[in-house]
Scaffold this motif. Structure first.
Motif, PDB file in Angstrom:
ATOM      1  N   ARG A   1       0.808  -1.217   0.000  1.00 29.95           N
ATOM      2  CA  ARG A   1       0.000   0.000   0.000  1.00 29.95           C
ATOM      3  C   ARG A   1       0.843   1.269   0.000  1.00 29.95           C
ATOM      4  N   GLY A   2       2.020   1.208   0.590  1.00 24.43           N
ATOM      5  CA  GLY A   2       2.807   2.438   0.680  1.00 24.43           C
ATOM      6  C   GLY A   2       4.272   2.289   0.357  1.00 24.43           C
ATOM      7  N   ILE A   3       4.774   1.067   0.199  1.00 23.49           N
ATOM      8  CA  ILE A   3       6.193   0.866  -0.064  1.00 23.49           C
ATOM      9  C   ILE A   3       6.343   0.443  -1.513  1.00 23.49           C
ATOM     10  N   PHE A   4       6.533   1.398  -2.379  1.00 22.79           N
ATOM     11  CA  PHE A   4       6.708   1.137  -3.805  1.00 22.79           C
ATOM     12  C   PHE A   4       7.470   2.296  -4.418  1.00 22.79           C
TER      13      PHE A   4
ATOM     14  N   CYS B   1      12.581   5.878   3.010  1.00 21.85           N
ATOM     15  CA  CYS B   1      11.597   6.451   3.920  1.00 21.85           C
ATOM     16  C   CYS B   1      12.255   6.641   5.279  1.00 21.85           C
ATOM     17  N   GLN B   2      11.916   7.747   5.933  1.00 26.58           N
ATOM     18  CA  GLN B   2      12.510   8.017   7.239  1.00 26.58           C
ATOM     19  C   GLN B   2      12.055   7.007   8.281  1.00 26.58           C
ATOM     20  N   THR B   3      10.776   6.637   8.267  1.00 24.32           N
ATOM     21  CA  THR B   3      10.270   5.627   9.189  1.00 24.32           C
ATOM     22  C   THR B   3       9.324   4.691   8.450  1.00 24.32           C
TER      23      THR B   3
ATOM     24  N   ASP C   1      11.290   8.898  -2.417  1.00 22.62           N
ATOM     25  CA  ASP C   1      10.981   9.042  -1.002  1.00 22.62           C
ATOM     26  C   ASP C   1       9.499   8.828  -0.745  1.00 22.62           C
ATOM     27  N   CYS C   2       9.199   8.330   0.457  1.00 26.55           N
ATOM     28  CA  CYS C   2       7.812   8.040   0.807  1.00 26.55           C
ATOM     29  C   CYS C   2       7.058   9.292   1.235  1.00 26.55           C
ATOM     30  N   ALA C   3       7.770  10.367   1.546  1.00 23.79           N
ATOM     31  CA  ALA C   3       7.102  11.586   2.008  1.00 23.79           C
ATOM     32  C   ALA C   3       6.271  12.184   0.883  1.00 23.79           C
TER      33      ALA C   3
ATOM     34  N   GLY D   1       5.550  21.502   6.451  1.00 25.10           N
ATOM     35  CA  GLY D   1       6.177  22.794   6.187  1.00 25.10           C
ATOM     36  C   GLY D   1       5.572  23.500   4.993  1.00 25.10           C
ATOM     37  N   ILE D   2       5.280  22.730   3.936  1.00 26.24           N
ATOM     38  CA  ILE D   2       4.663  23.332   2.754  1.00 26.24           C
ATOM     39  C   ILE D   2       3.263  23.825   3.071  1.00 26.24           C
ATOM     40  N   TRP D   3       2.500  23.038   3.825  1.00 26.13           N
ATOM     41  CA  TRP D   3       1.155  23.477   4.199  1.00 26.13           C
ATOM     42  C   TRP D   3       1.214  24.756   5.029  1.00 26.13           C
ATOM     43  N   MET D   4       2.146  24.864   5.959  1.00 23.52           N
ATOM     44  CA  MET D   4       2.266  26.084   6.767  1.00 23.52           C
ATOM     45  C   MET D   4       2.610  27.282   5.889  1.00 23.52           C
TER      46      MET D   4
END
Length: 465
Positions: A354-357, A366-368, A412-414, A420-423
């Motif tokens: 679902r998220g690791i690709f 990915c950081q975590t 990267d998974c981010a 930061g971008i949203w802020m």
């Protein structure tokens, strides 16, 4: 008795000058606290085409071993290691005959040997790697090193059909002028090579040092533990970066890479156990791993794994990856299909698709990566054992397809819209609204069409009945 066929193959002097000129230019971009390494062959043996390191790259021990293993596939398996106590790239640029006066060249025999081959020059070899280069070569060749002196070569008898690893130690003392010392060492190299040439024995030669002979003041501040003094923005020495776990296919080419800062696991809410030291600091068994163009499986085998409330005699961490073509994006994607934990006959399975690709030609970073909050590893609904485990990998990176040697560009998974971008977007939107409101208020201002004159009669406004 030594029996071998010796041919001849030479390189022009201009190509040799260009090679050393490239070595000199790269040395300007590297830290002087590293040692160079040169690999060449005897006449008649051609060094296979190897990917040279990029400018400024510090070559690790695993990459040196991969160079040697790739070379020995077609080259003689008799390796001569000329191991000097101290050696730096400045020894070639200052005392060599390419950039200065040819009469002052101290590497006459070495340059003659390089001109008769296609040398591979590594300007910056990591200092810890240089110290253990003998152990790395011993592991790659599978034979113990044989330390010899040049005077005993004529009495040495070796089996040509068996690999051999000969180490010739070359001194380097600070009490002797470097130019004279390097000239004597070059004569030692020439005497050894002449003995092999006289017997018609092919060889693969390596010339490097245990530590650098030229160390700048900046290098001393960061590398010498006993350094005392002032320096601008002095930083503590950083530990060497641990190499990734590498699994190679049948041809010896790397096909799976794994790296992480920590591999934390927890069983039934016990204390966290970090598998990182057992994986990267010591060689972990990769028995059972496979790789091909469509499927890759990396198996990490551990023995006697102890948790705070359980002892596992055998434990396996298995990464199952697939190379899948998606018609929507019209490209192949590498997907971490499953992560399996096999322990004492039981299996815990986590779904990571679902998220690791990442794109098949990229690596995933990915950081975590874990099974806690916002999990990328989800326990399978039909697997009750997975709910007993908690997983948390930090600074995680993996690649199972299209490995060029090192990690490819990382996907990267981010997400793109990070906090930061949203802020920044929200702050910009508020500022735009304030500016718009201010402009609107200014545009609504109206001036009077008549003004009262204090020196004249007042304005009278008649009122109609």
């Amino acid at each position: 008795m030594w029996i071998a066929e010796v041919g001849y193959w030479s390189v022009t002097a201009s190509s040799m000058a260009f090679t050393l000129f490239f070595l000199f230019i790269v040395s300007l971009c590297t830290c002087t606290a590293h040692v160079p390494l040169i690999i060449w062959t005897s006449e008649g043996a051609i060094l296979p085409t190897l990917t040279e390191p990029t400018a400024g790259e510090i070559v690790s021990g695993e990459k040196v071993v991969s160079y040697l293993q790739s070379a020995l596939t077609t080259l003689p398996n008799r390796v001569l290691l000329f191991l000097q106590d101290k050696l730096s790239i400045e020894d070639f640029t200052v005392h060599g005959g390419v950039f200065g006066n040819k009469q002052d060249n101290v590497f006459i025999n070495l340059e003659s040997a390089l001109q008769a081959s296609t040398p591979l020059i590594l300007p910056a070899l990591a200092w810890p790697t240089a110290v253990s280069v003998e152990e790395l070569f011993q592991e790659a060749l599978g034979v113990p090193p044989l330390h010899i002196v040049p005077s005993a070569l004529n009495q040495l008898q070796l089996d040509p059909s068996q690999p051999s690893f000969l180490v010739i130690s070359i001194p380097y003392t600070d009490s002797v002028q470097p130019k004279e010392l390097l000239r004597k060492n070059d004569e030692i190299i020439g005497d050894v090579l002449s003995v092999f040439k006289a017997h018609g024995v092919p060889y693969t030669a390596v010339y490097t040092g245990l530590r650098p002979s030229y160390v700048s003041h900046d290098s001393l501040t960061s590398l010498s533990p006993g350094f005392v003094g002032r320096s601008l923005l002095q930083a503590k020495p950083q530990p060497p970066v641990k190499p990734p776990v590498t699994f190679s296919n049948a041809t010896g080419r790397p096909c799976i890479l794994l790296w992480a800062d920590r591999l934390n696991i927890s069983y039934e809410k016990s204390d966290w156990i970090d598998l990182g030291p057992l994986t990267f600091n010591t060689p972990v068994s990769l028995e059972g791993s496979v790789c091909n163009e469509t499927f890759s499986s990396l198996v990490l085998n551990y023995q006697n794994l102890n948790t705070s409330n359980q002892n596992f005699k055998s434990f396996q961490l298995i990464f199952l990856m697939r190379n899948i073509f998606f018609p929507v994006s019209a490209r192949n994607w590498a997907v971490l299909d499953k992560l399996e934990l096999k322990y004492d006959g039981r299996t815990a399975t986590f779904n990571g698709s679902r998220g690791i690709f990442s794109p098949a030609e990229f690596s995933f970073s990915c950081q975590t990566v874990g099974s806690g909050q916002s999990p990328l590893l989800v326990p399978q609904s039909s697997d009750d054992n997975a709910t007993q485990w908690n997983i948390l990998f930090t600074e995680f990176q993996i690649q199972g397809f299209g490995v060029p040697g090192n990690f490819s560009y990382a996907s990267d998974c981010a997400g793109f819209f990070t906090p930061g971008i949203w802020m920044g977007l929200l702050t910009s939107l508020i500022m735009v609204l304030i500016l718009t409101y201010g402009l609107h208020m200014i545009m609504q201002l109206r001036t009077m069409d008549r003004f009262d004159d204090p020196k004249g009669p007042g304005i009278s406004v008649p009122l109609n009945d």
